[in-house]
Scaffold this motif. Structure first.
Motif, PDB file in Angstrom:
ATOM      1  N   PRO A   1       0.836  -1.216   0.000  1.00  0.00           N
ATOM      2  CA  PRO A   1       0.000   0.000   0.000  1.00  0.00           C
ATOM      3  C   PRO A   1       0.863   1.255   0.000  1.00  0.00           C
ATOM      4  CG  PRO A   1      -0.071  -1.098   2.139  1.00  0.00           C
ATOM      5  CD  PRO A   1       0.656  -2.024   1.228  1.00  0.00           C
ATOM      6  N   VAL A   2       0.315   2.340  -0.539  1.00  0.00           N
ATOM      7  CA  VAL A   2       1.096   3.572  -0.668  1.00  0.00           C
ATOM      8  C   VAL A   2       1.387   4.205   0.683  1.00  0.00           C
ATOM      9  CG1 VAL A   2       0.273   4.010  -3.000  1.00  0.00           C
ATOM     10  CG2 VAL A   2      -0.991   4.942  -1.059  1.00  0.00           C
ATOM     11  N   SER A   3       0.630   3.863   1.707  1.00  0.00           N
ATOM     12  CA  SER A   3       0.901   4.351   3.056  1.00  0.00           C
ATOM     13  C   SER A   3       0.232   3.420   4.060  1.00  0.00           C
ATOM     14  CB  SER A   3       0.377   5.785   3.248  1.00  0.00           C
ATOM     15  OG  SER A   3      -1.047   5.793   3.306  1.00  0.00           O
ATOM     16  N   ARG A   4       0.654   3.535   5.297  1.00  0.00           N
ATOM     17  CA  ARG A   4       0.044   2.711   6.349  1.00  0.00           C
ATOM     18  C   ARG A   4      -1.430   3.069   6.531  1.00  0.00           C
ATOM     19  NH1 ARG A   4       1.641  -0.612  10.257  1.00  0.00           N
ATOM     20  NH2 ARG A   4       3.810  -0.366   9.613  1.00  0.00           N
ATOM     21  N   ASP A   5      -1.780   4.346   6.392  1.00  0.00           N
ATOM     22  CA  ASP A   5      -3.164   4.771   6.579  1.00  0.00           C
ATOM     23  C   ASP A   5      -4.089   4.121   5.547  1.00  0.00           C
ATOM     24  OD1 ASP A   5      -2.576   6.289   8.766  1.00  0.00           O
ATOM     25  OD2 ASP A   5      -2.510   8.195   7.682  1.00  0.00           O
ATOM     26  N   VAL A   6      -3.674   4.119   4.271  1.00  0.00           N
ATOM     27  CA  VAL A   6      -4.547   3.528   3.260  1.00  0.00           C
ATOM     28  C   VAL A   6      -4.582   2.008   3.401  1.00  0.00           C
ATOM     29  CG1 VAL A   6      -4.289   5.421   1.637  1.00  0.00           C
ATOM     30  CG2 VAL A   6      -2.756   3.466   1.466  1.00  0.00           C
ATOM     31  N   GLY A   7      -3.484   1.410   3.908  1.00  0.00           N
ATOM     32  CA  GLY A   7      -3.507  -0.026   4.199  1.00  0.00           C
ATOM     33  C   GLY A   7      -4.526  -0.346   5.273  1.00  0.00           C
ATOM     34  N   SER A   8      -4.585   0.490   6.299  1.00  0.00           N
ATOM     35  CA  SER A   8      -5.571   0.291   7.369  1.00  0.00           C
ATOM     36  C   SER A   8      -6.985   0.511   6.849  1.00  0.00           C
ATOM     37  CB  SER A   8      -5.280   1.256   8.527  1.00  0.00           C
ATOM     38  OG  SER A   8      -4.002   1.003   9.083  1.00  0.00           O
ATOM     39  N   HIS A   9      -7.133   1.491   5.936  1.00  0.00           N
ATOM     40  CA  HIS A   9      -8.451   1.722   5.345  1.00  0.00           C
ATOM     41  C   HIS A   9      -8.892   0.513   4.526  1.00  0.00           C
ATOM     42  CE1 HIS A   9     -11.861   3.761   3.615  1.00  0.00           C
ATOM     43  NE2 HIS A   9     -11.401   3.568   2.397  1.00  0.00           N
ATOM     44  N   TRP A  10      -7.964  -0.106   3.788  1.00  0.00           N
ATOM     45  CA  TRP A  10      -8.294  -1.322   3.033  1.00  0.00           C
ATOM     46  C   TRP A  10      -8.846  -2.397   3.980  1.00  0.00           C
ATOM     47  CZ3 TRP A  10      -7.153  -6.460   3.083  1.00  0.00           C
ATOM     48  CH2 TRP A  10      -7.485  -7.200   1.937  1.00  0.00           C
ATOM     49  N   GLU A  11      -8.212  -2.537   5.135  1.00  0.00           N
ATOM     50  CA  GLU A  11      -8.674  -3.533   6.123  1.00  0.00           C
ATOM     51  C   GLU A  11     -10.094  -3.221   6.587  1.00  0.00           C
ATOM     52  OE1 GLU A  11      -7.001  -6.179   7.779  1.00  0.00           O
ATOM     53  OE2 GLU A  11      -4.878  -5.699   7.779  1.00  0.00           O
ATOM     54  N   ARG A  12     -10.391  -1.950   6.820  1.00  0.00           N
ATOM     55  CA  ARG A  12     -11.739  -1.587   7.278  1.00  0.00           C
ATOM     56  C   ARG A  12     -12.773  -1.871   6.189  1.00  0.00           C
ATOM     57  NH1 ARG A  12      -8.734   2.740   9.488  1.00  0.00           N
ATOM     58  NH2 ARG A  12      -9.254   4.115   7.752  1.00  0.00           N
ATOM     59  N   VAL A  13     -12.419  -1.597   4.940  1.00  0.00           N
ATOM     60  CA  VAL A  13     -13.344  -1.880   3.839  1.00  0.00           C
ATOM     61  C   VAL A  13     -13.556  -3.375   3.707  1.00  0.00           C
ATOM     62  CG1 VAL A  13     -13.626  -1.763   1.319  1.00  0.00           C
ATOM     63  CG2 VAL A  13     -12.859   0.252   2.599  1.00  0.00           C
ATOM     64  N   PHE A  14     -12.487  -4.161   3.902  1.00  0.00           N
ATOM     65  CA  PHE A  14     -12.657  -5.618   3.868  1.00  0.00           C
ATOM     66  C   PHE A  14     -13.651  -6.067   4.938  1.00  0.00           C
ATOM     67  CE2 PHE A  14     -11.973  -9.911   5.186  1.00  0.00           C
ATOM     68  CZ  PHE A  14     -11.817 -10.603   3.988  1.00  0.00           C
ATOM     69  N   GLN A  15     -13.499  -5.565   6.147  1.00  0.00           N
ATOM     70  CA  GLN A  15     -14.395  -5.965   7.234  1.00  0.00           C
ATOM     71  C   GLN A  15     -15.836  -5.581   6.912  1.00  0.00           C
ATOM     72  OE1 GLN A  15     -13.454  -7.904   9.520  1.00  0.00           O
ATOM     73  NE2 GLN A  15     -11.227  -7.713   9.437  1.00  0.00           N
ATOM     74  N   HIS A  16     -16.023  -4.403   6.325  1.00  0.00           N
ATOM     75  CA  HIS A  16     -17.370  -3.974   5.956  1.00  0.00           C
ATOM     76  C   HIS A  16     -17.964  -4.903   4.904  1.00  0.00           C
ATOM     77  CE1 HIS A  16     -20.730  -1.524   4.638  1.00  0.00           C
ATOM     78  NE2 HIS A  16     -20.218  -1.491   3.413  1.00  0.00           N
TER      79      HIS A  16
ATOM     80  N   ALA B   1     -14.920  -2.243  -3.116  1.00  0.00           N
ATOM     81  CA  ALA B   1     -13.728  -3.062  -2.864  1.00  0.00           C
ATOM     82  C   ALA B   1     -12.653  -2.793  -3.910  1.00  0.00           C
ATOM     83  CB  ALA B   1     -14.103  -4.539  -2.852  1.00  0.00           C
ATOM     84  N   LEU B   2     -13.049  -2.703  -5.182  1.00  0.00           N
ATOM     85  CA  LEU B   2     -12.073  -2.467  -6.242  1.00  0.00           C
ATOM     86  C   LEU B   2     -11.488  -1.059  -6.143  1.00  0.00           C
ATOM     87  CD1 LEU B   2     -10.617  -3.346  -8.816  1.00  0.00           C
ATOM     88  CD2 LEU B   2     -12.566  -2.474 -10.119  1.00  0.00           C
ATOM     89  N   HIS B   3     -12.339  -0.067  -5.954  1.00  0.00           N
ATOM     90  CA  HIS B   3     -11.858   1.309  -5.865  1.00  0.00           C
ATOM     91  C   HIS B   3     -10.870   1.438  -4.704  1.00  0.00           C
ATOM     92  CE1 HIS B   3     -11.812   5.627  -5.100  1.00  0.00           C
ATOM     93  NE2 HIS B   3     -12.335   5.820  -6.289  1.00  0.00           N
ATOM     94  N   THR B   4     -11.184   0.851  -3.556  1.00  0.00           N
ATOM     95  CA  THR B   4     -10.302   0.929  -2.387  1.00  0.00           C
ATOM     96  C   THR B   4      -8.979   0.234  -2.662  1.00  0.00           C
ATOM     97  OG1 THR B   4     -12.193   1.014  -0.888  1.00  0.00           O
ATOM     98  CG2 THR B   4     -10.076   0.353   0.051  1.00  0.00           C
ATOM     99  N   THR B   5      -9.028  -0.931  -3.303  1.00  0.00           N
ATOM    100  CA  THR B   5      -7.803  -1.668  -3.604  1.00  0.00           C
ATOM    101  C   THR B   5      -6.912  -0.886  -4.561  1.00  0.00           C
ATOM    102  OG1 THR B   5      -8.887  -3.805  -3.226  1.00  0.00           O
ATOM    103  CG2 THR B   5      -6.887  -3.817  -4.576  1.00  0.00           C
TER     104      THR B   5
END
Length: 314
Positions: free
Chosen positions: A145-160, A184-188
């Motif tokens: 991921p381009v940053s830790r923040d967006v990596g964490s956001h990906w995790e939250r979207v996965f959980q949703h 899911a695709l846009h977030t990834t």
């Protein structure tokens, strides 16, 4: 929602066999069977699958997807993730594309993944950006991921997404499924592709004609009851998603998503006005609202009364 699969097993062969259904290139290279346990949940939609499994064992596995884009996280204290270009941060999600990726862990891991059909994902990315040349390859999307923040956001979207698609008691809604896949695709892509983020920031059609807006409105009014997304609306209007958003803001001072939501509220309102015995939550979901409370909020803002008052004829 979608095709739901759940499996619990103590048979090592079940892991590879199940993985092959979703990622044909998956190979288990080393498995310690002495404390083996396997718990799998997945949901499949056209061109998209979401997977979560827990594996109790010391394992080394590899994947080499060619026709797929896979974003994954292996949550394990002893995890190691490696690619030919170097090791990845095992504490973050990662992407497998155009090359082998190897994962290794000790004792147990919680694995979660989004798996996209590569050709369809690339087509959607082009609609989102308005760039017909955008391609999913190693030069446009990285493994980390381009940053830790967006990596964490990906995790939250996965959980949703998992919370929505793994719930077997929820009624089917093609509208919600389409939006979840798009999200899911846009977030990834946003998390792993700086090129995608740059393309989104460019607006190719800065002088979009009002005719495009009219075409979009006509399409939404005709298809609001179907599983259309804003990308579908933009394609029908002959404009990129980004261009459509700009055109709506300039012409109507609101977003195309807001207009589509109004059309779906109107459809639900008409259904309740003529009388129905269906629960409000079911009506909301049929018209693309995953949350009955949010549906009620938007409905009250639009019509000055609650859905329940409408059903009672108040």
């Amino acid at each position: 929602m979608g095709e739901l699969l759940t499996l619990e097993s103590r048979d090592v062969g079940d892991v590879e066999e199940t993985w092959h259904r979703f990622v044909p290139s998956a190979v288990l290279q080393r498995v310690d069977p002495r404390t083996f346990g396997f718990s799998w949940t997945s949901a499949s939609l056209p061109g998209f699958s979401i997977v979560r499994y827990q594996l109790v064992a010391s394992v080394q596995a590899s994947i080499h997807p060619e026709d797929q884009l896979m974003a994954c996280r292996v949550a394990s204290r002893g995890a190691w993730i490696g690619t030919p270009r170097g090791d990845l941060n095992a504490g973050m999600p990662w992407v497998a594309l155009d090359g082998p990726t190897t994962a290794r862990w000790q004792e147990k891991a919680d694995v979660r993944a989004f798996i996209f059909d590569r050709a369809l994902a690339e087509e959607d990315a082009r609609r989102l950006t308005g760039d017909d040349r955008f391609a999913l390859r190693a030069t446009t999307i990285g493994p980390s991921p381009v940053s830790r923040d967006v990596g964490s956001h990906w995790e939250r979207v996965f959980q949703h997404a998992a919370g929505s698609l793994f719930a077997p008691t929820q009624p089917d809604s093609a509208i919600i499924e389409a939006e979840l896949r798009r999200h899911a695709l846009h977030t990834t892509l946003a998390a792993f592709s700086p090129a995608f983020r740059r393309a989104l920031e460019r607006t190719a059609q800065r002088r979009a004609a009002p005719r495009s807006v009219r075409r979009a409105i006509a399409y939404m009014e005709e298809h609001a009851h179907e599983a259309i997304t804003i990308d579908d609306v933009a394609a029908a209007a002959g404009i990129s998603t980004r261009g459509l958003q700009y055109a709506f803001r300039r012409s109507l001072d609101h977003t195309p998503m807001e207009y589509l939501r109004r059309q779906r509220l109107a459809g639900a309102h008409a259904e309740m006005e003529v009388g129905t015995r269906a629960p409000i939550a079911e009506i909301a979901r049929r018209w693309g609202f995953a949350s009955a409370s949010r549906f009620a909020k938007h409905y009250r803002e639009a019509y000055g009364r609650t859905p329940r008052q409408t059903l009672r004829g108040d």
